[in-house]
Every structure is written in C-alpha cells, then in structure tokens.
Design a protein around this motif. Structure first.
Motif, PDB file in Angstrom:
ATOM      1  N   HIS A 185       0.875  -1.181   0.000  1.00  0.00           N
ATOM      2  CA  HIS A 185       0.000   0.000   0.000  1.00  0.00           C
ATOM      3  C   HIS A 185       0.908   1.226   0.000  1.00  0.00           C
ATOM      4  O   HIS A 185       2.136   1.092  -0.011  1.00  0.00           O
ATOM      5  CB  HIS A 185      -0.986  -0.014   1.166  1.00  0.00           C
TER       6      HIS A 185
ATOM      7  N   HIS B 229       1.284   3.932   2.161  1.00  0.00           N
ATOM      8  CA  HIS B 229       1.747   4.669   3.346  1.00  0.00           C
ATOM      9  C   HIS B 229       3.264   4.866   3.280  1.00  0.00           C
ATOM     10  O   HIS B 229       3.990   3.982   2.806  1.00  0.00           O
ATOM     11  CB  HIS B 229       1.366   3.907   4.631  1.00  0.00           C
TER      12      HIS B 229
ATOM     13  N   ASP C 295       5.697   4.631   5.346  1.00  0.00           N
ATOM     14  CA  ASP C 295       6.623   3.650   5.939  1.00  0.00           C
ATOM     15  C   ASP C 295       6.817   2.430   5.040  1.00  0.00           C
ATOM     16  O   ASP C 295       7.688   1.607   5.292  1.00  0.00           O
ATOM     17  CB  ASP C 295       6.179   3.230   7.364  1.00  0.00           C
ATOM     18  N   HIS C 296       6.019   2.351   3.941  1.00  0.00           N
ATOM     19  CA  HIS C 296       6.147   1.242   2.982  1.00  0.00           C
ATOM     20  C   HIS C 296       6.645   1.704   1.617  1.00  0.00           C
ATOM     21  O   HIS C 296       7.016   0.875   0.788  1.00  0.00           O
ATOM     22  CB  HIS C 296       4.794   0.534   2.825  1.00  0.00           C
TER      23      HIS C 296
ATOM     24  N   HIS D 194      -7.080  -2.360   5.268  1.00  0.00           N
ATOM     25  CA  HIS D 194      -6.226  -1.302   5.831  1.00  0.00           C
ATOM     26  C   HIS D 194      -6.511  -0.007   5.079  1.00  0.00           C
ATOM     27  O   HIS D 194      -7.163   0.875   5.599  1.00  0.00           O
ATOM     28  CB  HIS D 194      -4.767  -1.736   5.712  1.00  0.00           C
TER      29      HIS D 194
ATOM     30  N   ASP E 205      -0.040  -4.250   5.675  1.00  0.00           N
ATOM     31  CA  ASP E 205      -0.758  -3.779   6.863  1.00  0.00           C
ATOM     32  C   ASP E 205      -2.218  -4.200   6.723  1.00  0.00           C
ATOM     33  O   ASP E 205      -2.813  -4.052   5.650  1.00  0.00           O
ATOM     34  CB  ASP E 205      -0.692  -2.254   6.973  1.00  0.00           C
TER      35      ASP E 205
HETATM   36 ZN   LIG Z   1      -0.149   1.326   6.578  1.00  0.00          ZN
END
Ligand SMILES: [Zn+2]
Ligand SMILES: [Zn+2]
Length: 263
Positions: free
Chosen positions: A67, A69, A71-72, A151, A173
């Motif tokens: 996805h 976000h 942090d990814h 998510h 996530d």
């Molecule tokens: Zn996430």
C-alpha cells in the motif's frame, strides 16, 4: 544448507514502522528467487539495508508495494533516482513496480514532483496496477497472487510461489479479515504484521494474538511477526501470540534470513 536455484531466500530488511529506529528500519522484505530480486515494500532505510545485505539496487527486478503509506513507500523516489547513477546503464534488466488500485496515479504523483529525476532509461520501467479482487500473475520464475486486505483502499497481501512449489505470504498492513486467511492457507511462511501489542489494538492493524489466530486458521507452516512499533519491544510478544497459535514462530529482526528449501 544446499540451496537450489529454485528456492526462495528471504531477508527481512526492515521489521519496524514509521518510527525512527537504529534496530528496526521501515518496512521491506527482499525475496530472492532464481534470477529475480523482489523487493516487497520500500520504506525509508531500505537501500541502506540492501547494501548491508550485499545487494545492489540495480539487481532488483520487481518492487511490490502492499500500500502507499510512507513507511512502505517512502524510499521509492530515492531508489529510482539512485538507479540513474552514474548513467543508468548498470541496470541490465527492466524494473517493474507493482501495487494495488491507484498505483499508476501514485507513480504519476511522484513524477509530478520529481519529473525526469526519477525516469529510468527508455523501456526500463513498468508500472503494474493489480485489482482488489484476487489475482495471479507470473513474474519471471515466480507466481504472484494478491488480494485486498483491510487497511487502505489499495492494500494488498501477496503470496509468492517459487518453481519448487514453496510459498510465502506477506500480509502488508491489515486488520483481521477472511481474505488474508484464504491467501495464507497452508503457506510455508506467513510474514504477518503485528503492529501493536494486544492491549493497544488499533483499527487497521493486527496484534500478536490476532496474527496468531489468522495463522492458526490458515494452518500456515511457520509464522514470522514483523512491523513492530516500539510498544511491541516492551512486552512479551511470543506469549501473546501463543494464546492463539502453537506452530513454529519467529519474531522478525532486521537482516534476518529465512530459506525456503526442499527438505
Ligand atoms: Zn499502513
Ligand atoms: Zn505500516
């Protein structure tokens, strides 16, 4: 250990989150299968961990994004920019970036900000957008299956199966959902997020006991927990997971390796 070229070698590059940490880099896993070098998620710190693992960025053949976000995905633009040094010719094979609904728009947004700085040589970059529904595609020497999980709108879990039939599943996530149980069924290794301890459950994420419950329902052969916020490092994650799951269990650490090899 005798590693056949059809086996899958997994390296946990980042077992952490958005929280800065010297021990836990943001989310990323390297899956090496035959000639393919597949990066799953590309959070901040991924390129440094690849170097620590002895892997060159030019050798990465696919980047799978669970996805969008940060942090990814936060190091994706820097990854593309770094591929241009010194002149882009060190990359021998094209790079495919694969994600869920909105992948093309996400890349177009990065292009809007960075322009030609994140272009690769002509015909060196493929953007692939997967549907929310369960899908399966072949990537060189592996089969990639994906399905939407709970998510974000674009969130996907991935199942990768090598030529030898071994597989692993990466949850991305997610909250507890049937689609994750189904895609994880009887996999050799289930890499599952366990963002918060049981007592701090948040919507859209799992806990050790929830991840364990999914692993038990899916009858996975081994469970690896990852995506630990700092709260997780202050409690006994293993005991929490054992409330629901009794099979082989590994707590993720950066640069940890798991080999899926014929027995
Ligand atoms: Zn996430
Ligand atoms: Zn995350």
């Amino acid at each position: 250990m005798n590693i056949d070229k059809t086996d899958i070698t997994l390296t946990i590059l980042g077992s952490g989150t958005c929280v800065t940490s010297l021990e836990r880099s943001s989310c990323s896993v390297l899956a090496e299968t035959g000639e393919s070098r597949n990066l799953i998620d590309c959070g901040p710190g991924t390129m440094r961990r690849l170097l620590e693992n002895g892997t060159q960025i030019h050798d990465i053949s696919h980047i799978l994004l669970s996805h969008f976000h940060p942090d990814h995905t936060g190091e994706l633009a820097a990854f593309l920019f770094a591929n241009k040094y010194p002149d882009g010719r060190r990359r021998k094979n094209p790079l495919s970036i694969i994600g869920g609904k909105g992948m093309a728009d996400f890349y177009a947004g990065l292009k809007n900000v960075y322009g030609c700085w994140i272009d690769l040589e002509p015909n060196r970059l493929n953007i692939v957008e997967l549907p929310r529904e369960k899908s399966a595609i072949n990537l060189n020497d592996i089969m990639l299956e994906s399905v939407h999980v709970e998510h974000n709108e674009e969130s996907l879990a991935f199942r990768i199966t090598g030529n030898s039939g071994h597989s692993f599943v990466y949850s991305g996530d997610t909250d507890f959902c049937e689609s994750l149980i189904n895609i994880a069924r009887e996999t050799d290794l289930f890499i599952c997020e366990s963002a918060m301890p049981d007592e701090f459950k948040v919507k859209g994420h799992l806990t050790p006991s929830a991840a364990g419950e999914i692993a038990a329902l899916a009858k996975v052969k081994k469970l690896l927990l990852t995506h630990f916020y700092p709260e997780c490092d202050k409690v006994d994650i293993e005991t929490q997971c054992r409330k629901t799951y009794q099979g082989p269990l590994v707590l993720g650490r950066d640069l940890m390796k798991i080999y899926l090899a014929p027995s």
